[in-house]
Enzyme design. Structure first.
Site, PDB file in Angstrom:
ATOM      1  N   LYS A 182      11.262 -40.123  17.987  1.00 24.26           N
ATOM      2  CA  LYS A 182      12.212 -40.701  17.035  1.00 24.26           C
ATOM      3  C   LYS A 182      13.625 -40.635  17.580  1.00 24.26           C
ATOM      4  O   LYS A 182      14.384 -41.603  17.502  1.00 24.26           O
ATOM      5  CB  LYS A 182      12.107 -39.970  15.697  1.00 24.26           C
ATOM      6  CG  LYS A 182      12.998 -40.568  14.613  1.00 24.26           C
ATOM      7  CD  LYS A 182      12.721 -39.962  13.259  1.00 24.26           C
ATOM      8  CE  LYS A 182      13.579 -40.632  12.193  1.00 24.26           C
ATOM      9  NZ  LYS A 182      13.282 -40.123  10.840  1.00 24.26           N
ATOM     10  N   GLU A 188       9.729 -31.627  24.852  1.00 22.27           N
ATOM     11  CA  GLU A 188       8.385 -31.684  25.420  1.00 22.27           C
ATOM     12  C   GLU A 188       8.021 -33.112  25.820  1.00 22.27           C
ATOM     13  O   GLU A 188       7.430 -33.349  26.887  1.00 22.27           O
ATOM     14  CB  GLU A 188       7.362 -31.156  24.414  1.00 22.27           C
ATOM     15  CG  GLU A 188       7.596 -29.719  23.961  1.00 22.27           C
ATOM     16  CD  GLU A 188       8.401 -29.639  22.674  1.00 22.27           C
ATOM     17  OE1 GLU A 188       8.198 -28.671  21.917  1.00 22.27           O
ATOM     18  OE2 GLU A 188       9.237 -30.542  22.421  1.00 22.27           O
ATOM     19  N   GLY A 241       8.828 -38.609  11.019  1.00 25.32           N
ATOM     20  CA  GLY A 241       7.897 -38.527  12.131  1.00 25.32           C
ATOM     21  C   GLY A 241       6.443 -38.433  11.717  1.00 25.32           C
ATOM     22  O   GLY A 241       5.589 -39.157  12.225  1.00 25.32           O
ATOM     23  N   ARG A 242       6.137 -37.543  10.761  1.00 27.59           N
ATOM     24  CA  ARG A 242       4.734 -37.369  10.379  1.00 27.59           C
ATOM     25  C   ARG A 242       4.235 -38.476   9.456  1.00 27.59           C
ATOM     26  O   ARG A 242       3.070 -38.480   9.058  1.00 27.59           O
ATOM     27  CB  ARG A 242       4.522 -35.990   9.751  1.00 27.59           C
ATOM     28  CG  ARG A 242       5.370 -35.697   8.541  1.00 27.59           C
ATOM     29  CD  ARG A 242       5.305 -34.203   8.201  1.00 27.59           C
ATOM     30  NE  ARG A 242       6.225 -33.817   7.159  1.00 27.59           N
ATOM     31  CZ  ARG A 242       7.521 -33.575   7.340  1.00 27.59           C
ATOM     32  NH1 ARG A 242       8.048 -33.696   8.538  1.00 27.59           N
ATOM     33  NH2 ARG A 242       8.290 -33.208   6.325  1.00 27.59           N
ATOM     34  N   GLU A 327       3.928 -28.859   7.272  1.00 25.79           N
ATOM     35  CA  GLU A 327       5.305 -29.153   7.658  1.00 25.79           C
ATOM     36  C   GLU A 327       6.067 -29.750   6.487  1.00 25.79           C
ATOM     37  O   GLU A 327       7.270 -29.545   6.348  1.00 25.79           O
ATOM     38  CB  GLU A 327       5.339 -30.102   8.859  1.00 25.79           C
ATOM     39  CG  GLU A 327       6.721 -30.232   9.483  1.00 25.79           C
ATOM     40  CD  GLU A 327       6.686 -30.860  10.864  1.00 25.79           C
ATOM     41  OE1 GLU A 327       6.967 -32.071  10.966  1.00 25.79           O
ATOM     42  OE2 GLU A 327       6.368 -30.143  11.826  1.00 25.79           O
ATOM     43  N   HIS A 358     -22.300 -23.438  10.735  1.00 26.74           N
ATOM     44  CA  HIS A 358     -22.816 -22.349  11.572  1.00 26.74           C
ATOM     45  C   HIS A 358     -21.691 -21.503  12.157  1.00 26.74           C
ATOM     46  O   HIS A 358     -21.908 -20.734  13.093  1.00 26.74           O
ATOM     47  CB  HIS A 358     -23.688 -22.928  12.688  1.00 26.74           C
ATOM     48  CG  HIS A 358     -24.888 -23.658  12.178  1.00 26.74           C
ATOM     49  ND1 HIS A 358     -26.103 -23.038  11.961  1.00 26.74           N
ATOM     50  CD2 HIS A 358     -25.062 -24.948  11.799  1.00 26.74           C
ATOM     51  CE1 HIS A 358     -26.970 -23.920  11.487  1.00 26.74           C
ATOM     52  NE2 HIS A 358     -26.369 -25.088  11.385  1.00 26.74           N
ATOM     53  N   LYS A 468      12.607 -23.750  18.988  1.00 24.66           N
ATOM     54  CA  LYS A 468      13.104 -24.648  20.036  1.00 24.66           C
ATOM     55  C   LYS A 468      14.490 -24.220  20.506  1.00 24.66           C
ATOM     56  O   LYS A 468      14.792 -24.254  21.705  1.00 24.66           O
ATOM     57  CB  LYS A 468      13.150 -26.084  19.505  1.00 24.66           C
ATOM     58  CG  LYS A 468      11.797 -26.705  19.211  1.00 24.66           C
ATOM     59  CD  LYS A 468      11.972 -28.128  18.740  1.00 24.66           C
ATOM     60  CE  LYS A 468      10.645 -28.801  18.456  1.00 24.66           C
ATOM     61  NZ  LYS A 468      10.822 -30.197  18.015  1.00 24.66           N
TER      62      LYS A 468
END
Length: 495
Positions: A182, A188, A241-242, A327, A358, A468
């Site tokens: 964005k 990263e 963003g999400r 978030e 399981h 960060k």
């Protein structure tokens, strides 16, 4: 606090709720946008739904929902609207028109790629993190398994092993690089992008930057980085963003599945938008889901919520929901900065059926923690195997919900199942772009409804910044100002 949340007159078991109300199934199931929802195996009652509906009125849900769809400021801490619904055609007319313009730009670039304007493209490397990666990864993994258009790999982790694995079978001369950020400053993402460009250059690609497409709300930053303006796909600053897979961030989805599939994705989400906006609370899927969520966190003290996808194609859904829900609603203060007197988002976790049976279902059936479960399944099979496979998958899904509810008595305590463990079920008619779009939009609106009733802002995420900032300060200033443990770890790793 006691006066704020609904009051349960008495705790009645799920089995007794069914025994006492023959109409319970009809009251707590509904269909919308090709999806069947079942909350009958939760402890919700019609009285609790009325109380939660009254709470929604007191908390101003209608006004908040109108503000969301009207393009008004709902992210108060950052002074922004949250206009992901406009990307689907449901929002302020000006915002819808702007989104359509950006989509047309996406379509034009898609056509150019398909026509060979950027060379012989067979592979697509999509680099992003968080919402810039999780949405595309979920959609492409779920719907692109049989697609024969492009090989698409999504890289988010800054660990170099992730990038190496993604590019191992890619020809750098036939690879299109998508950089999704964005701000176009995400540490990263930009490190991974630089390494991907180096990979292309070292292989002898003549103009690596000519194979780069930027997906961003900051086009000027992308141009400064070296991306040509004709290969920048913008989206609105008001799209979080999400919540961004509907925007230019969805370009890899359109590449992998085709433009018609991307449009169907938007249309399915828009159908859920209309349902959430227009349906009354007792018939409103996102609201009923939020009521169940809040019942278990506020009235029963549950700290987690488990989601199990009984379809291999939806294996990434729990990871996607972890970011969306935690978030968004992992907050501890009101928009005015006042501490809250109640818990907010539970921890979202989950897995894939039947594998999870399981692994973790022992605790869910016989453990001491009460964990509300959500099963997500698809009625129509997505494979060409013997139909016995899909029947066994769905049988196990439905049987787990029944077993959690009914339990089983035994003279041996170790073989006794207490039962009365709640679950909800979401059953898609089929898994296609429209129904998956509707499902994701359902979860978005459920998250928003939870936030309004909790009294928090779901659209900021300041909590992700501190780590960060500290990482940057280590690189810039060293470790002298840090605690002994951190200094020792850095010394062991880097000295």
């Amino acid at each position: 606090m006691a006066d704020f949340w609904p009051v349960e007159s008495e705790k009645v078991s799920l089995a007794k709720l069914f025994e006492s109300d023959p109409s319970r199934l009809g009251a707590f199931t509904l269909g919308a946008a090709g999806i069947y929802f079942d909350w009958s195996k939760t402890h919700l009652t019609e009285d609790l739904v009325r109380q939660f509906s009254a709470l929604a009125d007191r908390q101003g849900l209608r006004a908040a929902r109108d503000a969301l769809f009207g393009g008004r400021v709902v992210n108060t801490s950052e002074g922004r609207a949250a206009e992901h619904t406009a990307e689907r055609g449901e929002g302020h007319p000006d915002s819808v028109a702007r989104a359509r313009t950006f989509h047309n730009r996406m379509r034009a670039l898609l056509d150019a790629v398909e026509a060979g304007a950027l060379g012989d493209i067979r592979h697509v490397l999509h680099i992003g993190i968080g919402g810039s990666a999780l949405g595309p990864d979920l959609l492409i993994d779920a719907l692109g398994r049989d697609a024969d258009r492009y090989d698409v790999a999504v890289v988010s982790n800054v660990d170099g092993a992730a990038l190496e694995e993604a590019t191992r079978d890619f020809d750098p001369h036939a690879t299109l690089l998508l950089i999704a950020s964005k701000t176009f400053t995400t540490t990263e993402t930009m490190l991974n992008a630089a390494s991907a460009l180096s990979w292309m250059a070292e292989a002898g690609v003549e103009d690596p930057y000519g194979r780069v497409v930027a997906l961003t709300a900051s086009p000027e930053k992308a141009m400064e980085w070296g991306v040509d303006e004709t290969r920048i796909l913008p989206f609105s600053e008001s799209v979080g963003g999400r919540y961004s897979l509907w925007s230019s961030i969805g370009f890899p989805i359109a590449l992998a599945l085709g433009w018609d599939a991307f449009e169907s994705l938007l249309e399915g989400a828009a159908e859920m938008d209309r349902h959430f906006r227009l349906a009354e609370p007792a018939l409103n899927a996102p609201l009923l889901a939020a009521f169940a969520d809040l019942y278990y966190t506020q009235l029963r003290g549950c700290e987690t919520r488990a989601v199990f996808a009984y379809d291999e194609r939806l294996r990434l859904l729990p990871s996607y929901l972890q970011q969306l829900e935690m978030e968004s609603n992992g907050k501890r203060v009101t928009p005015a900065g006042e501490p809250l007197a109640w818990p907010t988002a539970p921890i979202t976790w989950g897995g894939v059926g039947t594998d999870a049976q399981h692994a973790v279902f022992q605790l869910l059936h016989q453990g001491t923690r009460l964990v509300p479960l959500e099963f997500v399944a698809v009625a129509e099979a997505g494979d060409n195997q013997d139909e016995a496979h899909h029947r066994a998958l769905l049988t196990n899904c439905f049987a787990q919900g029944a077993a959690l509810m009914t339990g089983k008595d035994s003279d041996d305590p170790q073989r006794a199942y207490p039962g009365d463990r709640p679950s909800s079920t979401i059953l898609l008619e089929r898994l296609d772009p429209a129904t998956l779009g509707a499902l994701i939009a359902f979860y978005e609106h459920r998250t928003f409804a939870n936030a309004v009733l909790l009294g928090i802002n779901p659209f900021d995420q300041f909590g992700v910044e501190l780590g960060k900032q500290i990482a940057r300060s280590i690189d810039e200033q060293g470790t002298d100002d840090f605690d002994p443990s951190t200094r020792a770890l850095m010394a062991r790793a880097f000295d």
